[in-house]
Design a protein around this motif. Structure first.
Motif, short mmCIF file in Angstrom:
data_model
loop_
_atom_site.label_atom_id
_atom_site.label_comp_id
_atom_site.label_asym_id
_atom_site.label_seq_id
_atom_site.Cartn_x
_atom_site.Cartn_y
_atom_site.Cartn_z
N ASN A 1 39.09 33.72 8.71
CA ASN A 1 39.49 34.52 9.88
C ASN A 1 39.82 33.66 11.09
O ASN A 1 40.25 34.17 12.10
N GLY A 2 39.57 32.36 11.02
CA GLY A 2 39.94 31.45 12.09
C GLY A 2 39.04 31.51 13.31
O GLY A 2 39.41 31.01 14.36
N LEU A 3 37.86 32.10 13.21
CA LEU A 3 36.96 32.17 14.36
C LEU A 3 36.34 30.81 14.63
O LEU A 3 35.77 30.20 13.74
N PRO A 4 36.43 30.34 15.88
CA PRO A 4 35.73 29.10 16.21
C PRO A 4 34.26 29.38 16.45
O PRO A 4 33.85 30.52 16.62
N GLY A 5 33.46 28.32 16.42
CA GLY A 5 32.06 28.46 16.79
C GLY A 5 31.13 28.57 15.61
O GLY A 5 31.54 28.73 14.47
N ALA A 6 29.86 28.45 15.93
CA ALA A 6 28.82 28.45 14.91
C ALA A 6 28.52 29.86 14.43
O ALA A 6 28.78 30.83 15.12
N MET A 7 27.95 29.92 13.23
CA MET A 7 27.49 31.19 12.69
C MET A 7 26.16 31.53 13.34
O MET A 7 25.37 30.64 13.64
N PRO A 8 25.88 32.80 13.54
CA PRO A 8 24.56 33.19 14.03
C PRO A 8 23.47 32.82 13.02
O PRO A 8 23.74 32.73 11.83
N ILE A 9 22.27 32.61 13.50
CA ILE A 9 21.14 32.32 12.64
C ILE A 9 20.39 33.63 12.41
O ILE A 9 20.03 34.32 13.35
N ALA B 1 33.06 39.48 22.52
CA ALA B 1 32.10 40.34 21.81
C ALA B 1 32.61 40.63 20.41
O ALA B 1 31.85 40.61 19.44
N MET B 2 33.90 40.89 20.27
CA MET B 2 34.47 41.16 18.95
C MET B 2 34.32 39.94 18.04
O MET B 2 33.98 40.07 16.86
N ALA B 3 34.54 38.76 18.59
CA ALA B 3 34.40 37.53 17.79
C ALA B 3 32.96 37.38 17.31
O ALA B 3 32.72 37.03 16.15
N TRP B 4 31.97 37.66 18.18
CA TRP B 4 30.56 37.55 17.77
C TRP B 4 30.20 38.63 16.75
O TRP B 4 29.42 38.38 15.83
N LYS B 5 30.76 39.82 16.90
CA LYS B 5 30.51 40.86 15.90
C LYS B 5 30.95 40.37 14.52
O LYS B 5 30.23 40.51 13.53
N LEU B 6 32.15 39.77 14.47
CA LEU B 6 32.65 39.26 13.19
C LEU B 6 31.79 38.12 12.66
O LEU B 6 31.52 38.05 11.45
N ARG B 7 31.32 37.24 13.53
CA ARG B 7 30.44 36.14 13.09
C ARG B 7 29.15 36.69 12.49
O ARG B 7 28.66 36.19 11.48
N TYR B 8 28.57 37.69 13.14
CA TYR B 8 27.33 38.29 12.60
C TYR B 8 27.58 38.97 11.26
O TYR B 8 26.78 38.86 10.34
N ILE B 9 28.69 39.68 11.14
CA ILE B 9 29.02 40.30 9.85
C ILE B 9 29.12 39.23 8.78
O ILE B 9 28.59 39.39 7.67
N GLU B 10 29.79 38.12 9.10
CA GLU B 10 29.90 37.02 8.14
C GLU B 10 28.54 36.45 7.79
O GLU B 10 28.27 36.15 6.62
N ALA B 11 27.67 36.30 8.78
CA ALA B 11 26.33 35.75 8.52
C ALA B 11 25.52 36.69 7.64
O ALA B 11 24.85 36.23 6.70
N PHE B 12 25.56 37.99 7.91
CA PHE B 12 24.87 38.94 7.06
C PHE B 12 25.43 38.89 5.63
O PHE B 12 24.68 38.85 4.66
N ASN B 13 26.77 38.88 5.51
CA ASN B 13 27.39 38.82 4.19
C ASN B 13 27.00 37.55 3.45
O ASN B 13 26.69 37.59 2.25
#
Length: 133
Positions: free
Chosen positions: A14-22, A107-119
């Motif tokens: 998805n091209g999102l920069p930044g770290a994944m949530p823990i 906020a949308m970018a962080w929502k996607l990062r969290y979804i990725e981390a859960f997945n």
């Protein structure tokens, strides 16, 4: 409480920069901390806590009990000490209810990062502990 840390970003294309949530692993299930959510979404933690409390007033009590686990966390104080701060560990469903009202591009970018981390955590758990059947 056992904690599983996903520190390496999971590539989803998805091209999102930044770290994944823990996320924490509690009884074999991934959880997001209200403290981390406040930090990532640039919200005051007391406002995130209030959002959880207000959301729970509109939901069946068993839903809240299953999706918002009250806990505490050591937080650095201004003079070098630490204090215990009340927080919540949220399931994917609890997290989703709380952040769906957060708006903006970041906020949308962080929502996607969290979804990725859960997945990613759920996929790793399924790989390590396949269910019979």
């Amino acid at each position: 409480m056992a904690q599983a840390i996903l520190s390496e970003p999971v590539s989803s294309g998805n091209g999102l920069p930044g770290a994944m949530p823990i996320l924490s692993l509690v009884n074999g299930h991934p959880r997001a901390s209200s403290l981390a959510v406040a930090e990532h979404f640039k919200k005051r933690h007391d406002n995130v806590m209030r959002a959880i409390t207000q959301t729970c007033h509109h939901l069946p009590s068993n839903f809240c009990a299953l999706n918002f686990e009250e806990t505490s966390s050591a937080v650095p104080g201004p003079k070098g000490g630490t204090r215990q701060e009340r927080a919540y560990l949220m399931t994917r469903d609890g997290f989703t209810l709380i952040v769906m009202g957060f708006t903006g591009k970041e906020a949308m970018a962080w929502k996607l990062r969290y979804i990725e981390a859960f997945n990613a955590m759920e996929a790793e758990l399924a790989r390590k502990f396949p269910t019979a059947g």
